[in-house]
Scaffold this active site. Structure first.
Site, PDB file in Angstrom:
ATOM      1  N   ASP A   1      -1.361   4.964  -1.175  1.00 50.95           N
ATOM      2  CA  ASP A   1      -1.833   5.235   0.184  1.00 50.95           C
ATOM      3  C   ASP A   1      -0.786   6.049   0.945  1.00 50.95           C
ATOM      4  O   ASP A   1       0.373   5.662   1.020  1.00 50.95           O
ATOM      5  CB  ASP A   1      -2.093   3.908   0.906  1.00 50.95           C
ATOM      6  CG  ASP A   1      -2.904   4.086   2.177  1.00 50.95           C
ATOM      7  OD1 ASP A   1      -2.773   5.137   2.827  1.00 50.95           O
ATOM      8  OD2 ASP A   1      -3.674   3.178   2.525  1.00 50.95           O
TER       9      ASP A   1
ATOM     10  N   SER B   1      -9.538   0.900   6.667  1.00 53.09           N
ATOM     11  CA  SER B   1      -8.444   1.314   7.534  1.00 53.09           C
ATOM     12  C   SER B   1      -8.405   0.446   8.801  1.00 53.09           C
ATOM     13  O   SER B   1      -8.178  -0.765   8.713  1.00 53.09           O
ATOM     14  CB  SER B   1      -8.577   2.798   7.862  1.00 53.09           C
ATOM     15  OG  SER B   1      -7.391   3.302   8.412  1.00 53.09           O
TER      16      SER B   1
ATOM     17  N   HIS C   1      -5.350   6.913   0.576  1.00 52.16           N
ATOM     18  CA  HIS C   1      -6.068   6.185   1.622  1.00 52.16           C
ATOM     19  C   HIS C   1      -7.576   6.262   1.423  1.00 52.16           C
ATOM     20  O   HIS C   1      -8.307   5.326   1.728  1.00 52.16           O
ATOM     21  CB  HIS C   1      -5.678   6.738   2.992  1.00 52.16           C
ATOM     22  CG  HIS C   1      -6.093   5.876   4.142  1.00 52.16           C
ATOM     23  ND1 HIS C   1      -5.641   4.593   4.311  1.00 52.16           N
ATOM     24  CD2 HIS C   1      -6.929   6.115   5.188  1.00 52.16           C
ATOM     25  CE1 HIS C   1      -6.170   4.063   5.404  1.00 52.16           C
ATOM     26  NE2 HIS C   1      -6.958   4.969   5.947  1.00 52.16           N
TER      27      HIS C   1
END
Length: 803
Positions: A742, A669, A776
């Site tokens: 995601d 991330s 994610h």
């Protein structure tokens, strides 16, 4: 891979890069052994830690499970066949232990095929309700703790699309349950339906609507129809013998909350119009109060569509917000209202005011307290004592006020005024106890309350229990851990009069377990659990927290692991893993909350696996980004980022462990964003691994992470911080990994796809791995094992065997 996105296909066509069809791969046996280690159960204790429910689950989902049908609507991800979150985590088995000296025993009556979730204690804590998801829907079950027997109460017709679909009545003999509406209309198949016209979005009156880049939003009338049908529920009362009765007809029920005495129920109902800009929780909504027979009492809140909040992290809507029940009263509502119009840019002495309204919720609300910052939380005590907390993001400040809710002429006393990023000075959280309503309120002895703190300091973590006199403001320490070979965490107080608290103890090679400690007696803590270490193959690896300084004198730290079969004097390759964090002062930025005594836990996203492959690992390396005074942290983001990385490599190199020409950096991330920037703006690394990141900040124009300025206010910041804009500088091998599904704000899969195209077009050594069906965070075993294989292959080729 099994699925190739359209953008990748276009990339193949125009850029000429190759596509590998290798299927899912498994990592080397050393990594595979750790990754396949059995997990330990989650536990649910009753209030006195007498009875424990053990919940067992698989470490991973399967790609087959992730491939079940999914609809993404209004910020939700729903399985339209089963009517539950398509990404729901499930437990597969349940065991119960009665009494602290009892033995763990199997629960009888459970279904053969189990996907269990939404466990919730009954108010009397004699039972637990939970759901089981079948191939056709969601069932309601109940577990009797004493008999250790589970019973099915309903068929598979619950509606769990917006969270836990049931709430206990206060008598613990029945539940209020959301069922799929009998008036639900058929869903429209978006793939086969014929459009009736274009989708048109307008901005009426030219209002500003600066929102983050939310994903899974509604896009058209078909989505609106499908969202409404999936949100529709009927509320029914279900008794423990399985009988049920209609309680309220179908509507889009968002939340259900019982008053502490159980005589009133607050229900929030989603209204129209829907929005294409924000998730469902910012759609219009009405909050009503009903009695237990479903008779309407009053409407306490009507919220319009919220698309155009003022600019800034501290912006809130006008009117009532944070509405809830006062925990120490039978049926009293409280809420906050903004005194600055919800606009953080307005200059006012107080930002918020808190009000209360007693049942039957008629007449004028009573003001309780004004807060200097934005109201955050409330701890209710009794008629004369409550503690309110506020915070303000721009200054990282938080304040706590003790006040008299029965006499507002008495001026509140500020008992805390501090930087909440300063972990070393954190006074801890207030101890609460379960009252006669089953609510958790301040545990008080006269004017004294208690606090449990983490006890972080320069010397390590030494948690404590303090006593605070609210009148004199004098604090006295009742207990502080002195353990130096273990890490202790004080989780909660069980009985402050007796001095019993619930703690968790662990060491670098001892799996975390739960104990009862008596802080008044010098006795060994009594074990509640005896979980074994599932990672014995790495339990004796060398682990230490190293501390070092950045070039500007800022103190940094990281957790260093040496290879499993470390040979003194040998130079090893290193993998460094990190995540940047923003601060407004150097003092807080330089604090360390890591301990070498923490248990070594190789979860799926961890770099620790590579100690079995001959690598030094520097995990959780400090990457503070500081902006003091009027300077924002991102004003010097790149300079500080590179300074952090250089200081870390220098520190480990000075210890004599590594070949500094064979160092890799990685992150997930914002850590992936960090990685790409480090490879673009330094020559410190041999390779990088970037998972699920964002690389072009112009695609998140209304802010990202802690950046409040929009693109048009600070274009140079967005440009300079975007690795995509500097793709021509990047010559270091980079492995990009991203989940094709995601849903995180800002990290669209498009970010990795476009960045890959740019790097490939400019001749950079780069590999892009798109994981089918993954969000994610990665869930499927096939995806995770392949991710570990990809990372290992990349490190072996570009770091360990670098020429």
């Amino acid at each position: 891979m099994k699925k190739i996105s359209l953008l990748l296909l276009l990339g193949i066509s125009f850029l000429g890069f190759s596509q590998e069809n290798i299927g899912y791969q498994e990592p080397p046996k050393e990594i595979l052994e750790l990754a396949n280690a059995p997990g330990t159960p989650r536990i649910r204790m009753d209030n006195n830690a007498e009875n424990i429910v053990f919940l067992y689950s698989s470490n991973y989902k399967s790609i087959e499970t992730l491939s079940e049908k999914e609809m993404r609507l209004g910020g939700l991800r729903i399985n339209p066949k089963t009517n539950i979150n398509s990404r729901q985590s499930y437990f597969t088995n349940v065991k119960v232990r009665i009494g602290r000296n009892g033995t763990e025993a199997a629960v009888t009556g459970l279904p053969d095929k189990r996907r269990l979730a939404n466990f919730s204690w009954s108010p009397d804590q004699k039972k637990m309700a939970f759901t089981n998801t079948t191939t056709s829907g969601v069932e309601l079950w109940v577990l009797d703790i004493q008999s250790k027997r589970a019973t099915k109460l309903t068929t598979a017709t619950l509606n769990a699309n917006m969270g836990r679909p049931f709430s206990w009545f206060k008598d613990s003999s029945s539940l209020l349950v959301k069922f799929v509406s009998k008036n639900k209309k058929p869903l429209i198949d978006t793939k086969s339906s014929i459009p009736t016209g274009p989708t048109i979005s307008i901005n009426k009156k030219g209002k500003k609507a600066q929102n983050r880049t939310y994903q899974d939003l509604l896009k058209n009338k078909t989505d609106e129809h499908n969202f409404e049908q999936l949100a529709l529920s009927e509320l029914e009362k279900v008794n423990l013998d399985g009988t049920k009765s209609m309680w309220m007809k179908g509507d889009m029920y968002r939340s259900v909350s019982f008053s502490p005495d159980g005589n009133y129920i607050m229900i929030t109902i989603i209204q129209k119009p829907f929005s294409y800009l924000v998730p469902y929780y910012r759609f219009p909504a009405k909050t009503n109060i009903y009695d237990t027979n479903a008779n309407f009492v009053t409407t306490v809140l009507e919220v319009p569509l919220i698309e155009d909040l003022p600019k800034g992290f501290m912006a809130v809507r006008k009117g009532k917000r944070n509405i809830g029940w006062r925990g120490d009263k039978p049926a009293t509502l409280f809420w906050a209202e903004a005194l600055d119009g919800g606009d953080p840019n307005n200059k006012v002495p107080h930002r918020d005011e808190v009000f209360e309204l007693n049942a039957p919720f008629k007449g004028k609300a009573k003001p309780l307290i004004k807060t200097i910052g934005r109201f955050y939380s409330m701890r209710w005590g009794n008629d004369n004592t409550a503690i309110a907390q506020d915070y303000w993001w721009n200054t990282r400040n938080t304040k706590s006020y003790v006040f008299n809710p029965s006499n507002t002429t008495v001026k509140p006393i500020t008992i805390e005024d501090r930087n909440y990023q300063d972990r070393y000075s954190d006074p801890g959280t207030f101890v609460t106890q379960r009252n006669k309503y089953g609510q958790y309120t301040l545990e008080m002895v006269g004017n004294e309350v208690f606090r449990i703190g983490d006890g972080y300091s320069k010397k390590g973590k030494f948690p404590f229990v303090d006593k605070l006199n609210l009148k004199t403001q004098k604090t006295s320490r009742l207990y502080q851990s002195k353990l130096t070979d273990k890490v202790e965490g004080i989780l909660s107080a069980l009985d402050m009069k007796k001095g019993t608290v619930l703690v968790r103890l662990e060491s670098k090679n001892e799996f975390p377990n739960y104990f009862i400690r008596n802080i008044k007696k010098k006795k060994k803590p009594v074990a509640l659990t005896t979980f074994k270490n599932p990672f014995v193959s790495i339990q004796n690896i060398h682990k230490e927290v190293i501390k070092y300084k950045r070039e500007d004198g800022l103190e940094l730290s990281g957790t260093l692991y040496l290879p499993k079969n470390y040979e003194k004097g040998k130079k090893y390759p290193m993998i460094m893993w990190a995540y940047p964090r923003e601060f407004k002062d150097k003092s807080s930025a330089g604090q360390s909350t890591s301990s070498s005594n923490e248990f070594t836990y190789p979860w799926y996203g961890s770099p620790i696996y590579w100690v079995t492959r001959g690598y030094v690992v520097l995990d959780d390396a400090s990457f503070p980004i500081v902006g003091e005074g009027k300077e924002e942290p991102n004003d010097t983001f790149i300079k500080q980022l590179v300074g952090n990385a250089k200081a870390a490599i220098d520190a480990v190199d000075k210890l004599g462990y590594i070949d500094r020409n064979k160092v890799a950096v990685g992150g997930h991330s914002y850590g992936a964003f960090m990685t790409a920037n480090l490879l673009s703006h330094s020559n410190l690394f041999a390779a990088g691994i970037a998972r699920s990141g964002a690389y072009n900040r112009t695609l998140t124009p209304f802010g990202f992470q802690s950046e409040e300025r929009n693109y048009w206010e600070a274009p140079e910041i967005y440009y300079n911080m975007s690795p995509f804009m500097h793709a021509d500088k990047m010559k270091t091998p980079l492995l990009l990994i991203h989940g094709e599904a995601d849903n995180n704000s800002g990290t669209y899969p498009l970010q990795s796809e476009r960045y890959f195209n740019a790097l490939k077009g400019l001749g950079a050594p780069v590999r892009l791995v798109m994981l089918p069906k993954e969000s994610h965070g990665y869930r499927a075993k096939e995806s995770i094992m392949h991710m570990l294989w990809e990372q290992d292959q990349w490190l072996e080729k570009h770091v360990k065997n670098r020429k």
